[in-house]
Structures are given as structure tokens and as C-alpha cells.
Write a protein that holds these residues in place. Structure first.
Motif, PDB file in Angstrom:
ATOM      1  N   ARG A   1      43.997  52.522  31.688  1.00 55.55           N
ATOM      2  CA  ARG A   1      44.882  51.543  32.309  1.00 55.55           C
ATOM      3  C   ARG A   1      44.894  50.257  31.493  1.00 55.55           C
ATOM      4  NH1 ARG A   1      41.929  51.642  37.953  1.00 55.55           N
ATOM      5  NH2 ARG A   1      40.269  52.391  36.547  1.00 55.55           N
ATOM      6  N   PHE A   2      46.070  49.676  31.376  1.00 57.08           N
ATOM      7  CA  PHE A   2      46.250  48.382  30.728  1.00 57.08           C
ATOM      8  C   PHE A   2      46.768  47.404  31.777  1.00 57.08           C
ATOM      9  CE2 PHE A   2      46.206  51.293  27.262  1.00 57.08           C
ATOM     10  CZ  PHE A   2      45.738  50.593  26.152  1.00 57.08           C
ATOM     11  N   SER A   3      46.168  46.230  31.822  1.00 56.13           N
ATOM     12  CA  SER A   3      46.550  45.270  32.857  1.00 56.13           C
ATOM     13  C   SER A   3      46.167  43.874  32.414  1.00 56.13           C
ATOM     14  CB  SER A   3      45.834  45.604  34.173  1.00 56.13           C
ATOM     15  OG  SER A   3      46.035  44.600  35.150  1.00 56.13           O
ATOM     16  N   SER A   4      46.800  42.886  33.050  1.00 55.02           N
ATOM     17  CA  SER A   4      46.282  41.529  32.922  1.00 55.02           C
ATOM     18  C   SER A   4      44.994  41.458  33.737  1.00 55.02           C
ATOM     19  CB  SER A   4      47.291  40.518  33.461  1.00 55.02           C
ATOM     20  OG  SER A   4      47.462  40.677  34.857  1.00 55.02           O
ATOM     21  N   THR A   5      44.133  40.535  33.367  1.00 48.78           N
ATOM     22  CA  THR A   5      42.887  40.373  34.120  1.00 48.78           C
ATOM     23  C   THR A   5      43.196  40.051  35.576  1.00 48.78           C
ATOM     24  OG1 THR A   5      41.866  39.507  32.106  1.00 48.78           O
ATOM     25  CG2 THR A   5      40.683  39.162  34.156  1.00 48.78           C
ATOM     26  N   HIS A   6      44.174  39.195  35.791  1.00 50.11           N
ATOM     27  CA  HIS A   6      44.557  38.824  37.144  1.00 50.11           C
ATOM     28  C   HIS A   6      45.042  40.041  37.930  1.00 50.11           C
ATOM     29  CE1 HIS A   6      46.845  36.980  40.419  1.00 50.11           C
ATOM     30  NE2 HIS A   6      46.141  35.886  40.218  1.00 50.11           N
ATOM     31  N   GLY A   7      45.838  40.864  37.292  1.00 42.28           N
ATOM     32  CA  GLY A   7      46.403  42.026  37.971  1.00 42.28           C
ATOM     33  C   GLY A   7      45.384  43.096  38.282  1.00 42.28           C
ATOM     34  N   PHE A   8      44.207  43.054  37.642  1.00 42.41           N
ATOM     35  CA  PHE A   8      43.192  44.094  37.853  1.00 42.41           C
ATOM     36  C   PHE A   8      42.169  43.701  38.906  1.00 42.41           C
ATOM     37  CE2 PHE A   8      40.035  47.309  36.370  1.00 42.41           C
ATOM     38  CZ  PHE A   8      40.888  48.399  36.342  1.00 42.41           C
ATOM     39  N   LYS A   9      42.338  42.539  39.518  1.00 44.72           N
ATOM     40  CA  LYS A   9      41.423  42.125  40.585  1.00 44.72           C
ATOM     41  C   LYS A   9      41.447  43.167  41.702  1.00 44.72           C
ATOM     42  CE  LYS A   9      40.537  38.424  43.890  1.00 44.72           C
ATOM     43  NZ  LYS A   9      40.657  39.297  45.065  1.00 44.72           N
ATOM     44  N   GLY A  10      40.275  43.499  42.192  1.00 42.52           N
ATOM     45  CA  GLY A  10      40.172  44.500  43.242  1.00 42.52           C
ATOM     46  C   GLY A  10      40.084  45.913  42.723  1.00 42.52           C
ATOM     47  N   GLN A  11      40.195  46.108  41.407  1.00 38.43           N
ATOM     48  CA  GLN A  11      40.097  47.438  40.821  1.00 38.43           C
ATOM     49  C   GLN A  11      38.821  47.529  39.996  1.00 38.43           C
ATOM     50  OE1 GLN A  11      43.928  49.134  39.378  1.00 38.43           O
ATOM     51  NE2 GLN A  11      44.764  47.075  39.723  1.00 38.43           N
TER      52      GLN A  11
ATOM     53  N   GLU B   1      33.157  60.008  25.700  1.00 36.25           N
ATOM     54  CA  GLU B   1      32.051  60.183  26.647  1.00 36.25           C
ATOM     55  C   GLU B   1      32.548  60.477  28.051  1.00 36.25           C
ATOM     56  OE1 GLU B   1      28.931  60.263  25.710  1.00 36.25           O
ATOM     57  OE2 GLU B   1      29.532  59.882  23.629  1.00 36.25           O
ATOM     58  N   GLY B   2      33.860  60.682  28.204  1.00 27.92           N
ATOM     59  CA  GLY B   2      34.413  61.042  29.500  1.00 27.92           C
ATOM     60  C   GLY B   2      34.611  59.882  30.455  1.00 27.92           C
ATOM     61  N   ARG B   3      34.608  58.661  29.958  1.00 24.06           N
ATOM     62  CA  ARG B   3      34.755  57.483  30.828  1.00 24.06           C
ATOM     63  C   ARG B   3      36.220  57.129  31.015  1.00 24.06           C
ATOM     64  NH1 ARG B   3      30.958  54.791  26.542  1.00 24.06           N
ATOM     65  NH2 ARG B   3      29.008  55.893  27.011  1.00 24.06           N
ATOM     66  N   ASN B   4      36.580  56.712  32.221  1.00 27.94           N
ATOM     67  CA  ASN B   4      37.899  56.106  32.368  1.00 27.94           C
ATOM     68  C   ASN B   4      37.810  54.644  31.922  1.00 27.94           C
ATOM     69  OD1 ASN B   4      37.350  54.377  34.797  1.00 27.94           O
ATOM     70  ND2 ASN B   4      37.101  56.364  35.799  1.00 27.94           N
ATOM     71  N   VAL B   5      38.907  54.146  31.387  1.00 26.86           N
ATOM     72  CA  VAL B   5      38.877  52.873  30.662  1.00 26.86           C
ATOM     73  C   VAL B   5      39.966  51.952  31.196  1.00 26.86           C
ATOM     74  CG1 VAL B   5      39.014  51.774  28.379  1.00 26.86           C
ATOM     75  CG2 VAL B   5      38.054  54.091  28.602  1.00 26.86           C
ATOM     76  N   ALA B   6      39.638  50.675  31.296  1.00 29.64           N
ATOM     77  CA  ALA B   6      40.626  49.638  31.597  1.00 29.64           C
ATOM     78  C   ALA B   6      40.596  48.611  30.473  1.00 29.64           C
ATOM     79  CB  ALA B   6      40.334  48.969  32.931  1.00 29.64           C
ATOM     80  N   VAL B   7      41.762  48.310  29.939  1.00 26.94           N
ATOM     81  CA  VAL B   7      41.894  47.295  28.893  1.00 26.94           C
ATOM     82  C   VAL B   7      42.582  46.086  29.529  1.00 26.94           C
ATOM     83  CG1 VAL B   7      42.704  46.779  26.572  1.00 26.94           C
ATOM     84  CG2 VAL B   7      42.142  49.142  27.205  1.00 26.94           C
ATOM     85  N   LEU B   8      41.912  44.943  29.523  1.00 25.06           N
ATOM     86  CA  LEU B   8      42.395  43.772  30.247  1.00 25.06           C
ATOM     87  C   LEU B   8      42.715  42.630  29.302  1.00 25.06           C
ATOM     88  CD1 LEU B   8      39.884  43.736  33.248  1.00 25.06           C
ATOM     89  CD2 LEU B   8      42.005  45.035  32.980  1.00 25.06           C
ATOM     90  N   SER B   9      43.881  42.038  29.509  1.00 21.79           N
ATOM     91  CA  SER B   9      44.330  40.893  28.715  1.00 21.79           C
ATOM     92  C   SER B   9      44.469  39.676  29.621  1.00 21.79           C
ATOM     93  CB  SER B   9      45.676  41.208  28.053  1.00 21.79           C
ATOM     94  OG  SER B   9      46.272  40.031  27.527  1.00 21.79           O
ATOM     95  N   ARG B  10      44.139  38.515  29.091  1.00 23.68           N
ATOM     96  CA  ARG B  10      44.326  37.278  29.875  1.00 23.68           C
ATOM     97  C   ARG B  10      45.791  37.072  30.209  1.00 23.68           C
ATOM     98  NH1 ARG B  10      46.047  34.098  32.397  1.00 23.68           N
ATOM     99  NH2 ARG B  10      45.489  31.928  32.817  1.00 23.68           N
ATOM    100  N   LYS B  11      46.680  37.461  29.287  1.00 24.87           N
ATOM    101  CA  LYS B  11      48.105  37.213  29.482  1.00 24.87           C
ATOM    102  C   LYS B  11      48.817  38.487  29.920  1.00 24.87           C
ATOM    103  CE  LYS B  11      48.181  33.736  25.797  1.00 24.87           C
ATOM    104  NZ  LYS B  11      48.687  33.404  24.440  1.00 24.87           N
ATOM    105  N   ARG B  12      49.622  38.341  30.938  1.00 21.97           N
ATOM    106  CA  ARG B  12      50.470  39.455  31.365  1.00 21.97           C
ATOM    107  C   ARG B  12      51.694  39.560  30.479  1.00 21.97           C
ATOM    108  NH1 ARG B  12      54.915  39.763  34.690  1.00 21.97           N
ATOM    109  NH2 ARG B  12      54.739  37.549  35.178  1.00 21.97           N
ATOM    110  N   ARG B  13      52.238  38.413  30.128  1.00 14.37           N
ATOM    111  CA  ARG B  13      53.410  38.365  29.257  1.00 14.37           C
ATOM    112  C   ARG B  13      53.054  37.615  27.982  1.00 14.37           C
ATOM    113  NH1 ARG B  13      58.127  39.685  31.764  1.00 14.37           N
ATOM    114  NH2 ARG B  13      59.341  38.559  30.218  1.00 14.37           N
TER     115      ARG B  13
END
Length: 964
Positions: free
Chosen positions: A773-783, A724-736
Motif C-alpha cells: 500500500r502507498f499512502s500519505s502518512t496522514h491517510g494511513f492513520k488508523g491502519q 520475507e512474506g511481509r505486507n508493506v506500507a510506503v508512507l509519504s508526508r505529502k499526498r500531492r
């Protein structure tokens, strides 16, 4: 004497209300006076009128006997007199009432007239004052509030009216003056306009997610400079990270093209420009550039070279892996019974192998397995165990506690720990699990909490394992330490690094750490040794910094506090002075929810130097997710106590997210502050997907392996949005953590979620980084992103409370504060999308934050079958054969023949048997000659690239085929 005269006598007596008491006086004095003088002797108009009429009705003789006539009338006519007197009283009362009413009406008329006069005068005065106010706002905005207080002592202009005037002025000014980065005019809402207008006092602006706090802060500074003539050098804007500071600086440079922008920097940059340290500054710039972490490891290694220290660390870490940390708090009154239950539900235990397990019983079992040689990693020839490895059961993914594999990676033994025995539903599920394993080849062992509590449990469990042929060989502590040393030291370093970081933020020494810990009264030897090691490392770290001419951010901040309190007022770099603290008038602090003691001390020192300076702090207490690093929400909640004469404002309008997203966030944080409001009108979409119901297609199963369901499930969701043309962020609770992939039998293991994301991104051949984009939930704050996929929304991840938290009680951590911090982190995750949020959870173990929130929100139960299967690279070379045999009369015979022909059964919504064949070997005629293809009622399909290329059916069976 006629009747009329008699009535007049009655009327006269009735009018003399004091006749009974003063009868003698009337007869002896008053009546003789009336007789001799005439009616004019009456005492009032009414009496004179009555006497005058009576005189006309009496002859002279009767008039002379007036006293006798009155006595006779009084004697014989008491009833009429009383009636007449009562009527007279009523008439008199009515007259008096009418007189009072008339007087009251006149008084009201006079008051109304006076009020109208005053109102006209006040309206004229208010209009004149309002006209002057507009002039003051235009010409001397910053002094307007003081001017109004001085010139409007009677408060003719209300606070609401004043605010409306200010909001209108700010809105008009911004609309005609300021342009956003997207080229559109910046038009603030009323809340933003009030924040921009605030001056003359400290202010805390609570800015909810997506409410435009950066635009508001920047607009305020530009307004102060361009509209109010404030010197840019008297404005200081502070952020906690360089990216936020750069963003504000870029916007200011765009809106102030002639130059002269405020000072914009991070707190640490300000400290650096105050102190001018000669030491090299240590900090972790990125995951690949971790100078500070490496330095702490060097200090740790140096400490461990001290005789006896490595052994002490080994003992401490082995105790950490073996202890039931949840029982520590049962000694004393640290937690209530209810909090103990919450604690056990949220806490994870870490086994010697490194698995994070749900209970102490599971930890004991895991440690017995690893300590007795079931210790491989699944890559060599050694036997190994897996924790919660998937098994397909009734169309869902079931995770038995422990699976023991042989050298050929075949599951041989399954162990379940039934720790909640006695609960009816739990016992029913336990029995269903027994029956499930009874029909399979694996050996099934089960244990209960009462078993684990017995002193001979390990001996019993080992005997059970030997009886079923498990290859056991006990490991000594030295062998265990050799296997886990690197990971154990990493875990030790992480814990002690956190202790060092938080202690230095408080300016503690090792003794401060020990004393504070001692005051808690924990009285636990293992924890005491851990804290003592942390204290030794803290002192060793400080000494090493001094010896090596290095400094960290916390040390730099405290040195800046000391410099300012000692009289330093200038700040700059490169040998030049950039600014003067003493001349500052306005300080803006971004992300105030991340404030801590050392930042407050520096800000307080600056305010002492610049007493006329006022602070505007902006942040969202719902996004306070850095308490683990030393920040505190106390500065947000008690702002008015920390900063005298302070206002509290709010930005609550979310311009970023759809109403469904905003409502979900409000529900997650219900009862914890002012809710946000959605500015957008498009409703948005919430979907829940349960990973334990995902059944990969045959193509996916062949490509990713039998046990990997996460990768194809995530890829399906990503594909769905990308289509559908959407940009996507996949967020995980754990960074490591540990993420695995086995695409085309090429096993990969990833310790960071971003690396796992890059692996999946490559599968989908997406090159633009902003698209996925793939990120931890914490790391995606502000995005933010069009669509967000929030993975692992389970009880073990939201909230995630590590067992080492018991150490951090020394800094004030509690189960309650940690759980609230986890709730805020979950809020950050669900508030990132513009329009679409997918929550990936499980049926068996969903996060309590999600289950609480979803009950009050409209969401769609996602259907994996509705998502197109993953287009796997190289899959074009295979054809999937699907066989539907539910209508075959001899179903068991058909099933056996399909198994013999290497077909596998696929459950779920569409149940069928499948097999992959190379495309170049695909032979439809040969397929139809197979014995199972002859049964009446069977249907056969061939699929290639998600398209059905071939179909065949054999008439008959238990039901005639309907048309396709």
C-alpha cells in the motif's frame, strides 16, 4: 555512736531534700516529734524505715540528742550527704523511669489489644462488606460505586481494592462472554477493564496507538447491555468517519447476535437525523468525487467574473509568489528571536514556477529564471531549470540548487545560493562545491544573501546569465499569469477553501473573519487583500449554498445544535424515529483528539437535554493531526473543565508493535504525556537508509534513467520485505506533489503519491492490494502493516509548514502549534508497523524529529548494497559487463580506453566500470580482444539476472590476484 549510725544520719539528711530551706522547722517541730513519738512519726515509708534502723543503732541518750547529732552531721559530712543525695536522686529517677516504662507498656498492651479487637471487628465487617460488594457487582453493577459510598463511610475498602475487584469481574466476564473477530476470547488488561467498568461520571480515555481502543469501546457497550441490562437505545456511539462507525457497528453485531445494538453513527449522520435537511449535502467523498471542492471552485469562478476581481486575485497571487513571507512576522513582537530562527528553518517558500524552496534567496533566483524565459517544463523544446536535481559526487547524491538545461535536456549552467556565508563548516562545503564544478563542463554561478539583498541583483544575475549564453526573454506579468494561472488559482482555492472550512466550523461570517484578522495587527496590505478575498468568498459561498438549496457538514452541524437547543430530542431517518436524545444514558466519542467547537456545542446541547447522560471520550492526543482542518487539542487537555465530575483513564499497552517501534514512538513524543508499553516481546527492527548514498546498479540506471534514484531505491526496500512474506506500507508526508518515473525511457509524471505507488506496484507485479500500500502518512492513520517504509524523512517534510500559514493565524495557528502537529504526524508514521520500520532520509538534511529520536534508539544503518537490485521487466534481455581496473599499473590509460568503449564508472562500496549489452549480442571472446582487456591486473565479469555468468582476470598488475 557507731559508724553505721553515722551513715544512717547521712542517709536521713540526704533524704530530706528541703533540709537547707526548712532546717528550723525540722529542728523545732519535726525532730522533737520523732524523738517523742518514735520512728512512726516519719512522713513516708522511706523516712520511717530510716528512722527505725537509726533508732536501733542509738542509745536512749543519743536518741534524745537526735537534733544535735543531725546538726553536727550536717556540719561535718556535707560531701557524703551530697553524694548520698545524688545517688538517691539517681535511684529515685531510675525507679520513676521503670514505673513510667511499666505504665507505658501496660498502656501499649491495652491499646494493642483494643486495636486488635477493632481490627478483628473491621476485618469481619470488611469481609462482610466485600462479600456484599461482590453480590452488588454481580447483580447491580452500575450502582456499585454509589452503593459502596453509602455503605462504606469509613472506607474499609480502598479505591485500589475496589478497582481490583472490578477489574477481576470485568476480566472474567469478558473472557467467558466476548469473542473477538479473530475467534479468540477478548481478555482485557487492567487498564481496559477499568475503562469498560467506568460509569456514573464522564471519562476521558487516553488510548495510545495499538492499545485496543475500538475493542474496549465495543466491549464496554456490550457489557452495559448484556451484563447491566442497559437499554441499547440509551447508548450512542459517535465517530468522525464512516469507516470507524462501520467497524464498531460490525463488531457490535457480532457480539450481540440477538440484535438490539446501540446507536452507532458519525457526528454528521446524527446531525442529519436531527435536522432532516431538504438541501443536498456537499462533501468530498474521495479524490475522484470532490463535490464540495468543485462547488467552492464554482463560487470562486463566479466571484472572479465580477469586474476587477481576476486582476485582484492575479495581483495577490503574484505577490504571494514574490514576497518574503518570513519577514512579515518581524514587524512587531509576534515571535521571539529563537522562534524566528525556528520559523525560517521550518518554512518553505513557493516560487512562481511552483518549486518549494528553502529560502527567500532561492525563491528570488527561481523567480528571475522563470520570469526571464527559463520557464519550460522539460518536455518541450524550451530551455528550463530544475531545482535540486541530483548529481553524483563522492559516492553520494548531491543536489545543487539550480540546474539550467538546454533544449536537448543537457545540463549547461549550475547556480548555487550560499545563504549562510560565514559559518566555517558551510564555507568549507561551499569551497568543495566550487572545486567540484571546476572540473566539469557546466558553467558554475554562485550568489550570496548579500547579493540578493541589493536592489540591482536581478540585473546583475541576468547579465551573468547572458554572458554564459543563457537564452533569456523576459515575460510580462500577463505572460506570467497566463503560464501559472491554473496552478495559482488552484493554490488560491486551496488556501481560501481552508479559510472557508475553518471559518464555518466557528460559524463565522466574512465580517467575523475580517475583524479577527484586524485584531492581530498584522498591517500588511498583501495579506489584508488575501483575507478580504477570503471573507468575500466565505459570504459568497454561504449565499450560494442558500440560493442553490445545498448544505455542507459545518452548516448541518450548527443547524443540529440549534435544533437541539430549541427542544428537538428525536433523531431518525426515512420518516421514522430511531432514538430519543433525552433518554440517552451513555455517549461514546471516538477519536476525541479531533474534537472542535461545533462538535462540543452539539454534545453540550445533548447533555442539557439528557442531564443523566455521561460521556466517555476516547482518543490519543499524540495522534491529533487534524488541526489544519479545524480540530483542537484543547478539548483533550481541558476535558475536566469542559465536563464536570470527570475521570481521566489511560490505555497504554501497545499490542500491535514490537518494543523497538513503541520505544521509538515514545522518544518522538517524550515529555508530552504518558508513554506506551509494548506487549509483544519480539524486539522489532529499525533501519535508516540515506537516499543520497544510493547508487543504482547499471541495470537499474539503464532501466529508470540517470536521475531517478527514488524508484529503484524504494523498489529494493519493498522487494526485501516481500521476500520475507511481509505486507508493506510506503508512507509519504505529502499526498500531492510531483513524482516522476522513466522506466525504459517512458517518462511519467504523477501528482499524487498513490498514483506513483500504483506505478511502482505494477513494476513489481503485485496484484493483492493489502500486500503493498502507498499512502500519505496522514491517510494511513488508523491502519497498520508488517513493515512500513517512511520516505522523505527530511527537514523539508517533517515538519512541513507552508508559507500560507501566515493567513491561518486568524484561527490561532502559530509556529509552535504547527510544529507540534507535524511532530504528531511523524509519530503516526513511526507507530504504524508491527515489526519493521525503514526510515528513508538524507545525510545532508534529515528531519529534526528523526535525529532527536534515533539517538536514543537502537537502529541499523541500512546498506543499499545488501539489498538485491530491482528485477526490472525486460532486463533479462541484457548482460552487464563489469570491469575492475584498480590494480592495473597504467590506470589512466585503462580508464581512457574504457571511456572510449562507452563504459561508465560506478562508485560506492564496490567500484567498477560497467556497460550493458543486449543478451543476443553478448560475445565473451570479442570482449577479451578489447585493448583495455589486455592490461595486467584487470578483472572482467558478466552478470545476468543478478547472477555472475562469466569471469576473467589477467594475471599481474600492482598486486597478484588472490583466490576468489
Amino acid at each position: 555512736m557507731d559508724a553505721a549510725a553515722r551513715q544512717l544520719l547521712i542517709k536521713l539528711l540526704a533524704s530530706w531534700r528541703d533540709w537547707p530551706e526548712k532546717r528550723t522547722w525540722y529542728l523545732a517541730e519535726h525532730i522533737p516529734d520523732v524523738i517523742s513519738t518514735g520512728p512512726e512519726a516519719g512522713r513516708n515509708i522511706e523516712e520511717r524505715v530510716n528512722l527505725g534502723v537509726l533508732h536501733k543503732h542509738l542509745d536512749p541518750e543519743e536518741w534524745e540528742a537526735l537534733g544535735l547529732l543531725l546538726v553536727q552531721t550536717d556540719k561535718h559530712d556535707q560531701g557524703p550527704i551530697a553524694e548520698f543525695r545524688a545517688k538517691a536522686n539517681r535511684d529515685r529517677a531510675q525507679v520513676l523511669a521503670e514505673e513510667r516504662k511499666a505504665r507505658a507498656a501496660e498502656n501499649r498492651r491495652q491499646r494493642d489489644a483494643e486495636r486488635e479487637r477493632i481490627a478483628r471487628e473491621r476485618a469481619a465487617e470488611k469481609k462482610q462488606l466485600m462479600d456484599r460488594l461482590h453480590v452488588e457487582i454481580e447483580q447491580r453493577f452500575l450502582g456499585t460505586a454509589d452503593w459502596l459510598r453509602h455503605n462504606d463511610p469509613d472506607h474499609l475498602i480502598t479505591e485500589d481494592e475496589y478497582q481490583r475487584v472490578v477489574v477481576d469481574h470485568i476480566t472474567k466476564w469478558c473472557r467467558t462472554t466476548l469473542t473477538m473477530p479473530n475467534g479468540k476470547a477478548f481478555v482485557p488488561d487492567a487498564e481496559q477493564a477499568l475503562a469498560i467498568a467506568t460509569s456514573g461520571r464522564h471519562a476521558l480515555v487516553g488510548a495510545r496507538a495499538g492499545s485496543g481502543k475500538t475493542a474496549t469501546m465495543v466491549a464496554r457497550s456490550v457489557f452495559l447491555i448484556r451484563a447491566c441490562g442497559v437499554d441499547p437505545s440509551s447508548i450512542l456511539m459517535l465517530a468522525f468517519n464512516a469507516a470507524a462507525a462501520d467497524e464498531m457497528r460490525h463488531r457490535l453485531e457480532t457480539m450481540l447476535p440477538q440484535g438490539g445494538i446501540p446507536h452507532v453513527m458519525t457526528f454528521h449522520a446524527l446531525a442529519h437525523r436531527i435536522v432532516h435537511p431538504s438541501e443536498n449535502l456537499l462533501f468530498d467523498q474521495s479524490e475522484s468525487m470532490r463535490a464540495l471542492s468543485r462547488y467552492v471552485q464554482d463560487v470562486r469562478d463566479e466571484l472572479m467574473r465580477t469586474p476587477g476581481k481576476e486582476e485582484l486575485v492575479r495581483d495577490v497571487m503574484l505577490a504571494y509568489f514574490r514576497r518574503d513571507w518570513s519577514r512579515i512576522l518581524e514587524r512587531g513582537d509576534n515571535l521571539s528571536a529563537a522562534d524566528q530562527l525556528a520559523y525560517r528553518r521550518h518554512l518553505q517558500d513557493e516560487s512562481i514556477k511552483g518549486d518549494f524552496v528553502k529560502s527567500y534567496g532561492e525563491k528570488v533566483i527561481a523567480n528571475i529564471l522563470f520570469s526571464n524565459g527559463i520557464a519550460g517544463d522539460g518536455r518541450g523544446a524550451e530551455s528550463y531549470y530544475g531545482y535540486e536535481h541530483d548529481v553524483r559526487w563522492n559516492g553520494q547524491n548531491y543536489k545543487p540548487d539550480f540546474s539550467i538545461y538546454d533544449q536537448n535536456k543537457k545540463r549547461r549552467i549550475v547556480i548555487e545560493y550560499f545563504g549562510l556565508q560565514g559559518d566555517p563548516d558551510y564555507d568549507q562545503l561551499s569551497q568543495a562545491k566550487r572545486e567540484f564544478w571546476a572540473d566539469r563542463d557546466e558553467v558554475f554561478l554562485e550568489y550570496f544573501a548579500s547579493d540578493v539583498a541589493k536592489p540591482d541583483f536581478e540585473e546583475r544575475m541576468l547579465a551573468d546569465l547572458r554572458a554564459v549564453g543563457a537564452p533569456l526573454h523576459p515575460l510580462s506579468d500577463e505572460e506570467l499569469w497566463h503560464r501559472i494561472k491554473k496552478r495559482a488559482l488552484d493554490r488560491f482555492t486551496v488556501a481560501t477553501t481552508t479559510i472557508i472550512g475553518r471559518a464555518r466550523q466557528r460559524r463565522w461570517t466574512g465580517n467575523d473573519l475580517r475583524q479577527t484578522w484586524s485584531s492581530l495587527g498584522m498591517d500588511d496590505p498583501d495579506l489584508d487583500r488575501f483575507i478580504d478575498l477570503g471573507a468575500q468568498l466565505l459570504d459568497a459561498y454561504a449565499a450560494s449554498l442558500a440560493a442553490d438549496a445545498k448544505e455542507d457538514f459545518s452548516g448541518l452541524m450548527w443547524r443540529a445544535v440549534d435544533e437541539v437547543r430549541a427542544g428537538t430530542t428525536s433523531f431518525g431517518r426515512g420518516g421514522r424515529v430511531d432514538g430519543e436524545l433525552s433518554t440517552l444514558e451513555h455517549i461514546v466519542v471516538d477519536e476525541f483528539q479531533d474534537f472542535s467547537l461545533m462538535f462540543f456545542e452539539l454534545l453540550d446541547a445533548i447533555l442539557q437535554t439528557a442531564p443523566k447522560c455521561r460521556v466517555m471520550a476516547v482518543g490519543d492526543d499524540w495522534q491529533a493531526i487534524n488541526e489544519f482542518a479545524g480540530s483542537s487539542t484543547a478539548y483533550f487537555s481541558s476535558f475536566e473543565a469542559k465536563f464536570q465530575d470527570a475521570a481521566r483513564l489511560a490505555l497504554t499497552t501497545n499490542r500491535r508493535s514490537a518494543p523497538a517501534i513503541v520505544t521509538l514512538g515514545n522518544t518522538v513524543m517524550q515529555g508530552r504525556g504518558a508513554p506506551a508499553r509494548a506487549a509483544r516481546t519480539e524486539p522489532g527492527h529499525l533501519r535508516e537508509f540515506t537516499l543520497d548514498t544510493f547508487d543504482p546498479s547499471p541495470i537499474e540506471a539503464a532501466a529508470f534513467g540517470e536521475h531517478d534514484r527514488e524508484a529503484p531505491a524504494l523498489l529494493r526496500l519493498i522487494q526485501d520485505h516481500r521476500a520475507e512474506g511481509r505486507n508493506v506500507a510506503v508512507l509519504s508526508r505529502k499526498r500531492r506533489g510531483t513524482w516522476t518515473g522513466n522506466l525504459n525511457e517512458d517518462p511519467r509524471t504523477f501528482s499524487e503519491f498513490t498514483a506513483y505507488g500504483a506505478y511502482l506496484q505494477k513494476i513489481l507485479d503485485i496484484e493483492e492490494p493489502e500486500e503493498l500500500r502507498f499512502s500519505s502518512t496522514h491517510g494511513f492513520k488508523g491502519q497498520e502493516a508488517d513493515a512500513v517504509i517512511l520516505v522523505d524523512v527530511t527537514q523539508r517534510n517533517y515538519p512541513l509548514i507552508h508559507p500560507t500559514w501566515t493567513l491561518f493565524q486568524v484561527f490561532g495557528d502559530t509556529i509552535q502549534t504547527l510544529t507540534e502537529a507535524e511532530r504528531r504526524l511523524f509519530y503516526v508514521g513511526v507507530s504504524r508497523p508491527h515489526m519493521h520500520l525503514d526510515v528513508v532520509t538524507t545525510n545532508l538534511d534529515p528531519s529534526e524529529f528523526w535525529t532527536e529520536a534515533r539517538g536514543s534508539n537502537a537502529f541499523i544503518q541500512g546498506d543499499w548494497e545488501s539489498l538485491p537490485e530491482v528485477r526490472v521487466p525486460g532486463a533479462d534481455g541484457h548482460v552487464e559487463i563489469r570491469v575492475y581496473n584498480s590494480l592495473v599499473e597504467d590506470f589512466d590509460k585503462s580508464k581512457e580506453l574504457l571511456k572510449q568503449d562507452r563504459f561508465r564508472f560506478r562508485g560506492g562500496t564496490a567500484k567498477y566500470w560497467w556497460r550493458l549489452v543486449p543478451a543476443d549480442a553478448w560475445d565473451s571472446e570479442g570482449l577479451l580482444r578489447a585493448p583495455w582487456a589486455q592490461h595486467p591486473g584487470v578483472r572482467i565479469e558478466a552478470w545476468r539476472d543478478s547472477q555472475r555468468d562469466f569471469e576473467h582476470r589477467v594475471p599481474g598488475g600492482r598486486q597478484a590476484w588472490g583466490p576468489f
